[in-house]
Scaffold this active site. Structure first.
Site, PDB file in Angstrom:
ATOM      1  CB  CYS A 183      -0.944   0.000   1.193  1.00 49.97           C
ATOM      2  SG  CYS A 183      -2.385  -1.086   1.014  1.00 49.97           S
ATOM      3  CG  HIS A 212      -4.693  -4.155   2.281  1.00 49.61           C
ATOM      4  ND1 HIS A 212      -3.325  -4.214   2.342  1.00 49.61           N
ATOM      5  CD2 HIS A 212      -5.154  -5.056   3.178  1.00 49.61           C
ATOM      6  CE1 HIS A 212      -2.967  -5.096   3.258  1.00 49.61           C
ATOM      7  NE2 HIS A 212      -4.073  -5.631   3.781  1.00 49.61           N
ATOM      8  CG  ASN A 261       4.482 -17.699  -2.798  1.00 50.29           C
ATOM      9  OD1 ASN A 261       4.341 -18.757  -3.415  1.00 50.29           O
ATOM     10  ND2 ASN A 261       5.522 -16.898  -2.971  1.00 50.29           N
ATOM     11  N   GLY A 285       5.436 -19.516   1.930  1.00 45.18           N
ATOM     12  CA  GLY A 285       6.453 -18.471   1.884  1.00 45.18           C
ATOM     13  C   GLY A 285       5.928 -17.063   1.708  1.00 45.18           C
ATOM     14  CG  HIS A 333       2.431 -10.275  -3.792  1.00 42.68           C
ATOM     15  ND1 HIS A 333       2.050 -10.214  -2.474  1.00 42.68           N
ATOM     16  CD2 HIS A 333       3.488 -11.122  -3.836  1.00 42.68           C
ATOM     17  CE1 HIS A 333       2.831 -10.980  -1.745  1.00 42.68           C
ATOM     18  NE2 HIS A 333       3.712 -11.561  -2.550  1.00 42.68           N
TER      19      HIS A 333
HETATM   20  P1  5GP Z   1       5.858 -13.286  -0.998  1.00 43.22           P
HETATM   21  O1  5GP Z   1       7.050 -13.879  -0.274  1.00 43.22           O
HETATM   22  O2  5GP Z   1       4.947 -12.565  -0.036  1.00 43.22           O
HETATM   23  O3  5GP Z   1       5.123 -14.234  -1.908  1.00 43.22           O
HETATM   24  O4  5GP Z   1       6.454 -12.211  -1.994  1.00 43.22           O
HETATM   25  C1  5GP Z   1       6.890 -10.956  -1.565  1.00 43.22           C
HETATM   26  C2  5GP Z   1       7.842 -10.464  -2.620  1.00 43.22           C
HETATM   27  O5  5GP Z   1       8.011  -9.077  -2.441  1.00 43.22           O
HETATM   28  C3  5GP Z   1       9.215 -11.108  -2.546  1.00 43.22           C
HETATM   29  O6  5GP Z   1       9.514 -11.748  -3.781  1.00 43.22           O
HETATM   30  C4  5GP Z   1      10.147  -9.940  -2.222  1.00 43.22           C
HETATM   31  O7  5GP Z   1      11.376 -10.021  -2.896  1.00 43.22           O
HETATM   32  C5  5GP Z   1       9.336  -8.754  -2.699  1.00 43.22           C
HETATM   33  N1  5GP Z   1       9.600  -7.531  -1.954  1.00 43.22           N
HETATM   34  C6  5GP Z   1       9.799  -7.412  -0.605  1.00 43.22           C
HETATM   35  N2  5GP Z   1       9.988  -6.129  -0.295  1.00 43.22           N
HETATM   36  C7  5GP Z   1       9.899  -5.422  -1.448  1.00 43.22           C
HETATM   37  C8  5GP Z   1      10.023  -4.032  -1.758  1.00 43.22           C
HETATM   38  O8  5GP Z   1      10.239  -3.166  -0.899  1.00 43.22           O
HETATM   39  N3  5GP Z   1       9.888  -3.672  -3.066  1.00 43.22           N
HETATM   40  C9  5GP Z   1       9.644  -4.610  -4.050  1.00 43.22           C
HETATM   41  N4  5GP Z   1       9.519  -4.151  -5.309  1.00 43.22           N
HETATM   42  N5  5GP Z   1       9.523  -5.916  -3.782  1.00 43.22           N
HETATM   43  C10 5GP Z   1       9.654  -6.320  -2.501  1.00 43.22           C
HETATM   44 ZN    ZN Z   2      -1.827  -3.272   1.339  1.00 43.65          ZN
END
Ligand code: 5GP
Ligand code: ZN
Length: 114
Positions: A7, A46, A87, A93, A100
């Protein structure tokens, strides 16, 4: 959500590299890419995870997947192959609790995933 990372990025409070934006979603480059193409298709609304989706979100989810396919096509991976994945919660994970869709391409992607 005031304490949500995505957000805040969508609101411009934290920097991010946007590769696409429209009225309902944005596409960000992942900060820690796991493949030559690794972007995140993120609804502006969100929603914490797949578990919180309702029928009202059906069109939104369709637009996330269609954007994933468009990105793969634009980058030349639609025929080679790509992966689009949500995920959900700890064992999958999930680390950011704003829905997303990961879009990964440009290398062989193992199955089953690790
Ligand atoms: P999840 O682990 O929740 O499926 O994916 C989160 C993703 O967000 C990860 O692949 C991580 O690298 C990415 N990520 C975490 N912090 C940031 C950020 O500040 N900016 C961006 N662009 N990606 C992020
Ligand atoms: Zn959010």
């Amino acid at each position: 959500m005031s304490d949500c990372l995505f957000c805040k990025i969508i609101a411009g409070e934290i920097p991010g590299t946007f590769v696409y934006q429209d009225d309902r979603l944005v596409v960000l480059k992942d900060i820690n890419p796991q493949a030559p193409l690794h972007v995140l298709v993120i609804p502006r609304k969100h929603i914490a995870s797949l578990n919180e989706l309702t029928a009202d979100d059906d069109a939104l989810v369709g637009s996330l997947f269609r954007r994933a396919a468009a990105l793969a096509r634009e980058h030349g991976y639609d025929q080679r192959g790509y992966r689009a994945v949500f995920n959900t919660n700890r064992e999958a994970g999930q680390t950011v609790f704003h829905l997303h869709l990961h879009v990964l391409a440009g290398r062989g992607l193992n199955w089953p995933p690790g």
